[in-house]
Enzyme design. Structure first.
Site, PDB file in Angstrom:
ATOM      1  N   GLN A 204       0.804  -1.225   0.000  1.00  0.00           N
ATOM      2  CA  GLN A 204       0.000   0.000   0.000  1.00  0.00           C
ATOM      3  C   GLN A 204       0.834   1.271   0.000  1.00  0.00           C
ATOM      4  O   GLN A 204       0.277   2.368  -0.022  1.00  0.00           O
ATOM      5  CB  GLN A 204      -0.934  -0.002   1.210  1.00  0.00           C
ATOM      6  CG  GLN A 204      -1.947  -1.125   1.215  1.00  0.00           C
ATOM      7  CD  GLN A 204      -2.962  -1.015   0.089  1.00  0.00           C
ATOM      8  OE1 GLN A 204      -3.249   0.073  -0.413  1.00  0.00           O
ATOM      9  NE2 GLN A 204      -3.503  -2.150  -0.317  1.00  0.00           N
ATOM     10  N   LYS A 227      -1.268  -3.132  -7.796  1.00  0.00           N
ATOM     11  CA  LYS A 227      -1.527  -1.896  -7.051  1.00  0.00           C
ATOM     12  C   LYS A 227      -0.871  -0.693  -7.741  1.00  0.00           C
ATOM     13  O   LYS A 227      -1.244   0.453  -7.468  1.00  0.00           O
ATOM     14  CB  LYS A 227      -0.969  -1.991  -5.626  1.00  0.00           C
ATOM     15  CG  LYS A 227      -1.331  -3.248  -4.871  1.00  0.00           C
ATOM     16  CD  LYS A 227      -2.707  -3.214  -4.281  1.00  0.00           C
ATOM     17  CE  LYS A 227      -2.897  -4.402  -3.347  1.00  0.00           C
ATOM     18  NZ  LYS A 227      -4.226  -4.478  -2.764  1.00  0.00           N
TER      19      LYS A 227
END
Length: 408
Positions: A204, A227
């Protein structure tokens, strides 16, 4: 100021309607959308090259190998690894963490009564592999606690760290709350008080701000390609070469051998020792194109824009009476995780938002311990990417208000 119109034009999926409404995609912590430049590279591989790597003398195999190794070098620079052979291709963060958990176990680095430290803010993928390793070895798992603001209480490490500590594995950013963890302080404490290896889960963080694994001084760093605007089924496991050289491999099979006989097999050098079998060649090449895309905008520009979205989104959502943002007072990036007072099921809010064309994530976000801490079943999570706009946040806010009226 970013040229958002130009950036958004590179993502054809954003032009569609969902349930008769313009798509507002705010589920980027789960996966990002993919720009045309990445899709074109992936498609070109299958249309024009489509050969296995490292195994053939024919032209297509040589081309495939060159393109994938170029991608490895791009990623090396992207995270500032010292050597390109410290960059291992995986299918994602989860496989990367399992890789090191099994490799350390197979290498007898972890034994009975040793200790592994993780934190309360971890994704299940940074909990379960360590629990499994403890079950195999008899080691003990310790969990850094957090407070009501989602802030880790890292001073406890001064008490816990010892010669028994073998692994400290924490995320840089919480996927459920967006909290930015003080990994620099954690690493400093670990280096001072133990010989433990340090793994940083960057799933993240790598999409939101610049990563420098040498400056960070972590031993291992993992993240997923999907991501960072790359295809699914791609990922990176970084490890310091001097450690990787000593570790036993995770998977056995083709590509990872030096010599294979029925009596004994010796392993290939880095990075191939940890890349058994046919890799996701097209995806790995496209991951290099995703790095090119992010570099073309500038990581600092991406971070600034997303921080502004976060601040604006939090301000507007908090104007809604009865709305609670979790970890509101913590330093965060990319994520707003919230619930509405009196509405016990976050998925009900998510379904109403979906009818309005707004894609958010609801549930426990693979972080059930966090939800248990707050005594909730889950949250509504809005998460941002470089292509999101302030207008989309306004649409989200109006959608949440409508959900509140309907469900309240």
């Amino acid at each position: 100021m970013l040229d958002l119109q130009n950036i958004r034009s590179q993502f054809p999926i954003l032009n569609q309607q969902v349930n008769g409404k313009p798509l507002v995609y705010l589920d980027n912590a789960a996966t990002s959308q993919k720009p045309i430049s990445v899709l074109n590279v992936w498609e070109k591989y299958y249309k024009e090259i489509n050969a296995n790597v490292h195994r053939g003398i024919h032209t297509l195999s040589q081309l495939a190998t060159a393109e994938m190794e170029l991608s490895r070098q791009k990623i090396q620079k992207f995270i500032n690894a010292k050597h390109d052979y410290e960059v291992i291709f995986t299918k994602g963060t989860t496989e990367g963490i399992n890789l090191i958990a099994y490799a350390l176990g197979n290498s007898n680095w972890v034994k009975k009564d040793d200790e592994i430290i993780i934190s309360y803010l971890e994704h299940h993928s940074n909990i379960v592999p360590w629990q499994m390793l403890c079950e195999r070895t008899g080691a003990k798992l310790r969990v850094i606690p957090m407070d009501e603001n989602g802030i880790l209480q890292i001073d406890i490490l001064d008490e816990w760290l010892s010669e028994k500590t073998k692994i400290v594995s924490v995320n840089q950013v919480s996927n459920a709350l967006g909290v930015i963890n003080p990994i620099e302080e954690i690493i400093k404490k670990v280096r001072k008080n133990s010989d433990a290896y340090i793994l940083i889960d960057g799933a993240q963080s790598v999409v939101h701000f610049e990563i420098d694994v040498q400056k960070m001084d972590c031993d291992f760093f993992v993240f997923s390609g999907h991501k960072i605007y790359a295809p699914m089924g791609t990922g990176i496991f970084y490890g310091k070469s001097e450690i990787l050289e000593k570790l036993q491999p995770f998977h056995g099979g083709g590509e990872m051998i030096s010599v294979c006989t029925f009596d004994k097999t010796t392993y290939a050098g880095l990075p191939f020792k940890f890349e058994a079998g046919t890799p996701n060649v097209g995806g790995n090449i496209a991951m290099g194109a995703a790095v090119d895309f992010m570099n073309s905008i500038g990581i600092s520009n991406i971070q600034k824009h997303e921080d502004e979205l976060l601040a604006y989104g939090q301000k507007k959502l908090l104007e809604i009476e009865g709305l609670k943002i979790y970890a509101e007072k913590a330093k965060r990036t990319g994520v707003i995780s919230f619930n509405l007072e009196g509405i016990g099921i976050a998925s009900d809010v998510g379904m109403i938002l979906d009818k309005l064309g707004i894609a958010v994530r609801t549930g426990h976000h693979c972080t059930q311990p966090i939800m248990d801490y707050f005594k909730i079943a889950g949250t509504v999570r809005a998460s941002f990417a470089v292509y999101n706009t302030f207008d989309e946040i306004d649409v989200l806010v109006e959608g949440v208000k409508k959900a509140q009226r309907m469900l309240g």
